[in-house]
Design an enzyme around this catalytic site. Structure first.
Site, mmCIF file in Angstrom:
data_model
loop_
_atom_site.group_PDB
_atom_site.id
_atom_site.type_symbol
_atom_site.label_atom_id
_atom_site.label_comp_id
_atom_site.label_asym_id
_atom_site.label_seq_id
_atom_site.Cartn_x
_atom_site.Cartn_y
_atom_site.Cartn_z
ATOM 1 N N GLY A 1 -11.835 2.418 4.688
ATOM 2 C CA GLY A 1 -10.915 1.622 3.896
ATOM 3 C C GLY A 1 -9.993 2.457 3.021
ATOM 4 O O GLY A 1 -10.135 3.681 2.922
ATOM 5 N N HIS A 2 -9.073 1.771 2.349
ATOM 6 C CA HIS A 2 -8.077 2.493 1.555
ATOM 7 C C HIS A 2 -8.709 3.184 0.353
ATOM 8 O O HIS A 2 -9.659 2.703 -0.222
ATOM 9 C CB HIS A 2 -6.922 1.580 1.119
ATOM 10 C CG HIS A 2 -7.291 0.358 0.359
ATOM 11 N ND1 HIS A 2 -6.344 -0.475 -0.192
ATOM 12 C CD2 HIS A 2 -8.477 -0.205 0.059
ATOM 13 C CE1 HIS A 2 -6.938 -1.471 -0.787
ATOM 14 N NE2 HIS A 2 -8.222 -1.342 -0.661
ATOM 15 N N ASN A 3 -8.152 4.347 0.033
ATOM 16 C CA ASN A 3 -8.542 5.145 -1.133
ATOM 17 C C ASN A 3 -9.888 5.832 -0.996
ATOM 18 O O ASN A 3 -10.382 6.428 -1.961
ATOM 19 C CB ASN A 3 -8.571 4.296 -2.417
ATOM 20 C CG ASN A 3 -7.338 3.428 -2.567
ATOM 21 O OD1 ASN A 3 -6.228 3.888 -2.350
ATOM 22 N ND2 ASN A 3 -7.535 2.173 -2.914
ATOM 23 N N SER B 1 -12.135 2.628 -1.619
ATOM 24 C CA SER B 1 -12.356 3.406 -2.832
ATOM 25 C C SER B 1 -13.729 4.042 -2.913
ATOM 26 O O SER B 1 -14.116 4.541 -3.970
ATOM 27 C CB SER B 1 -12.113 2.555 -4.085
ATOM 28 O OG SER B 1 -10.789 2.081 -4.103
ATOM 29 N N GLN C 1 0.864 -1.178 0.000
ATOM 30 C CA GLN C 1 0.000 0.000 0.000
ATOM 31 C C GLN C 1 0.898 1.225 0.000
ATOM 32 O O GLN C 1 1.469 1.585 1.030
ATOM 33 C CB GLN C 1 -0.921 -0.051 1.221
ATOM 34 C CG GLN C 1 -1.779 -1.311 1.262
ATOM 35 C CD GLN C 1 -2.809 -1.362 0.151
ATOM 36 O OE1 GLN C 1 -3.647 -0.474 0.040
ATOM 37 N NE2 GLN C 1 -2.742 -2.385 -0.711
#
Lengths: 365, 365, 365
Positions: free
Chosen positions: B262-264, B282, B221
């Site tokens: 979460g990521h993004n 995302s 990441q």
């Protein structure tokens, strides 16, 4: 602040692929573009729509074809069938573009890591009976209990507290503020993110009317937690110790953040769970399952191998057949939901009315 | 143990309002009561039903009219149409009573804080390349990594671990045991509660059959986390770093405890989320949204500005129109639910039966 | 790695029962088996199916009769009507076998604990105005704030941060990395697992358009958290401080991991909550309630005593009658759910169609 290497440290595409052993099996061909050759230097990785001219990108399916047409990336990993005729970017044709991207991302991640010297920070408190490999890195304010073994090249970062009689396999990483209770064991190459708690007491109580009406007597939790190799556990996830036997997490299991695994559970090899999942005590989940975020499992049930559970689904009984299972309340505009919810609360009445209509339609008024 | 100032430090109502600049715009009039004048000293704030005679209270709507009649408070903030004729308490008439209460509560909170001397506790481990403002307060056992910047008047309380290349804007507070991974940046006046983890790896894996059947290969990441100004993040909430780009939290966002982002993901300015919400990777949430507790968002969807989501609702697709959205399974006595649930599992059959009845009612039975 | 005592330290069954005072009231008779007498030494406890010949086991109901027939355990606790004729194992006949098992498990847990010397670790940072009982154990890197009182035999393990003006009752245990904000009070014999956060600010904001469109102004949280005696709180659970008054947890309450209790909540004596439950602000839950995992409560509601809530249920309004309440979306194979979900979203239409059929069946078609 994504990773961008300085130009002097950036590899050419050819050098990068050479450096990744798996690429020989994965890449079928590398084609020069009109503007970028395989000698272009790659400073980082970016998504198609925003990659700059010194970044590599990737595409996994036709769904992103439009973005492929406009990308500025100097090189793109793509699956066979998606090559363009004379694009600006170099093309890396590859059967499994997502896997190659993963390998390249790992290359960039490792290259940027500062070299940390092995050894124990002066502020760490390590029991004299603990066995810490000299290649391990023990950060500031870490505590390690009696008779605990820490393997080669393990990193235990600042503020972690590791109990007694624990085992941490080689090359594992504990990010800051992780807590391992006594008798927690894990294999090699595990990654535990910040705030993880392994081995807290399982939730076990027996009604004890001798104490007070409705009072609970604590059941000591005598088991431990056992984690396989190559397990990753997300931030603030908790896995409780077993009541009598160990709670067991198989090899290659991947758990996201804020997951709760109750006492005596068993999770099979290579099962992956997205964030906020809860697994109640003594439940057994098979191998290679994929569990969506916020799914919940009742206790004392058994899920076979190769099951997929949709996010937000409550699983209240055992599953014996592989496949995908779902149970999510659909959402919509509030007023529409209110109308539907009113019927939901009287669904069995509605069925009775339908039954009545079926039986004797003429008698209905 | 609510805040109660000693009588000698308690302000009169007049002094209190004078000390809060915004009260000049908010308060339309202050009326003496039969027992309490604006010269009464205010030692604290209490709810109408339990406030003592040296506490101030407030009421926002007619819903609490009955409590207003019996309160012992010496002064009450109330909206225009709610003034009583000759009550015991002094009346502070104000268009936005809840906001005035918030400002007064802040006054009491600030006044009770002990003055902490700026500087770094001797047990803190601060990298020599870190740039810590001399007005900052760094607590015991804090760790700060290389090239990290800590702004003016920042408080980093005991046990926090801040990675490398982080930025913490002026006047921010990190409560104990917070973990920031490398490359986390936040603006001014942020509040991070205990146990918050920012920047743990996003949950990204690519199937890697070269390792084992069903095995997952980790995707490094490479992005970071970027937090705006005036953001508050509740205890044990986690926000993951982006895969390639940053995870972004806008200005003025308020996140309650145990939330997972979460990521993004991108969260727009002034959006507020109650506890236990999960946002999968995302997903983009707009500005000024209000998200109820335990709501869950699927990944890769987009929610427009000014959306309200009811607590416990699962949002699985994008929302393009502002408004309130809901999807909660109604609850009731267990036996009633069992009857309804039995029908729920055969709902499409029920519809077929209705269709059949509509088509040809005479053929039934 | 379950607890197994070395043979030299293992008690005989007779010695074990003699050592547990409550066993005199609970055990009606002890019968020798064909292979094992009450003089057999007990090294640990195991489940029927896997207990070894030096372990004790237990059975609570006929449901596990088959496992009883094949167990290797040397002694089994069982309820009156389940005695076998001449089994290999010794039989301990007992009206409440689960409670006796709990008491024996506790005996084994206590016996295995290493004796920790009272006193404060040199690395702990304890305010000079704090009042720590000389019998308390304060671990490495602990921080204790001003005017805080720590009772007799309290254990505060490594990395805990305790604020100012806190009270920790006698014989309580704080596992590693717990955070108590200022003004948190708890009674005697409490157990707080790793990562617990008590007293973080409640989620309170007032719209403040003077700052920006949609902006929120923080409402200082002036109350505290008050915990009764004999409360256990699971790993990473968070309980917020009250806005004006205290958040209150009654005596004997048992909270599992990752629970969130909002500001101003009140939880009655002996209520137990499984993991991942969320209770929104100002909600009051009665005594002796049992709350299943991942249940969620809206704010400002009231639940009477002796209520059971099924796991995964959202409770959105007050409950005035004891009993069990449920509201869980049933799950099943994905395709089946899709068919049902399609109807769910149009349920009020379906009811209209049924109504139409009831009114005038002949006009349809």
């Amino acid at each position: 602040m994504p990773v961008i290497l300085p130009p002097t440290k950036a590899p050419t595409l050819t050098e990068l692929l050479d450096d990744i052993a798996e690429s020989r099996a994965l890449v079928s061909s590398v084609l020069a573009g009109t503007k970028h050759s395989p000698d272009a230097r790659i400073r980082g990785i970016g998504p198609l729509r925003s990659a700059s001219a010194d970044e590599l990108s990737f595409v996994v399916s036709n769904k992103f074809k439009d973005e492929l047409a406009i990308t500025d990336a100097c090189a793109v990993i793509l699956p066979p069938g998606m090559q363009a005729i004379a694009p600006a970017y170099a093309q890396i044709v590859c059967d499994q573009p997502y896997l190659l991207y993963a390998l390249i991302a790992r290359w960039f991640d490792v290259k940027r890591q500062p070299t940390i010297q092995p050894g124990c920070h002066a502020s760490a408190v390590i029991d004299e009976t603990a066995n810490v490999d000299p290649t391990a890195v023990i950060g500031p304010h870490v505590v390690i209990g009696a008779h605990t073994t820490v393997g080669a090249h393990v990193h235990i970062l600042a503020g972690c507290v590791v109990g007694s009689n624990c085992e941490i396999g080689a090359n594992s990483i504990l990010y800051p503020n992780v807590t391992l209770y006594d008798n927690t064991r894990m294999g090699a190459r595990c990654i535990l993110h910040a705030g993880v708690v392994l081995g807290a007491d399982g939730f076990g109580f027996a009604p004890n009317p001798m104490l007070a009406k409705g009072a609970w007597g604590k059941i000591a939790q005598l088991g431990g937690v056992r984690i396989g190799d190559d397990v990753e556990i997300g931030a603030n996830t908790t896995i409780d110790r077993g009541a009598l036997e160990d709670t067991v997490i198989g090899n290659g299991v991947k758990l996201d953040n804020q997951i709760m695994v109750g006492h005596n559970c068993q999770i099979g090899d290579h099962t992956a769970m997205a964030a906020c999942v809860g697994v109640a005590g003594s439940t057994k989940i098979g191998k290679r399952c994929i569990i969506g975020g916020a799914a919940m499992f009742s206790g004392h049930i058994s899920i076979t191998d190769d099951v997929q559970i949709s996010g937000g689904t409550a699983i209240t009984s055992s599953i014996e057949t592989p496949g995908r299972y779902t149970g999510v309340m659909p959402s919509g505009p509030h007023a529409q939901w209110q109308r539907n919810a009113a019927v939901l609360g009287k669904l069995s009445d509605l069925r009775k009315r339908v039954r009545q209509l079926e039986r004797n339609p003429d008698e209905i008024e």
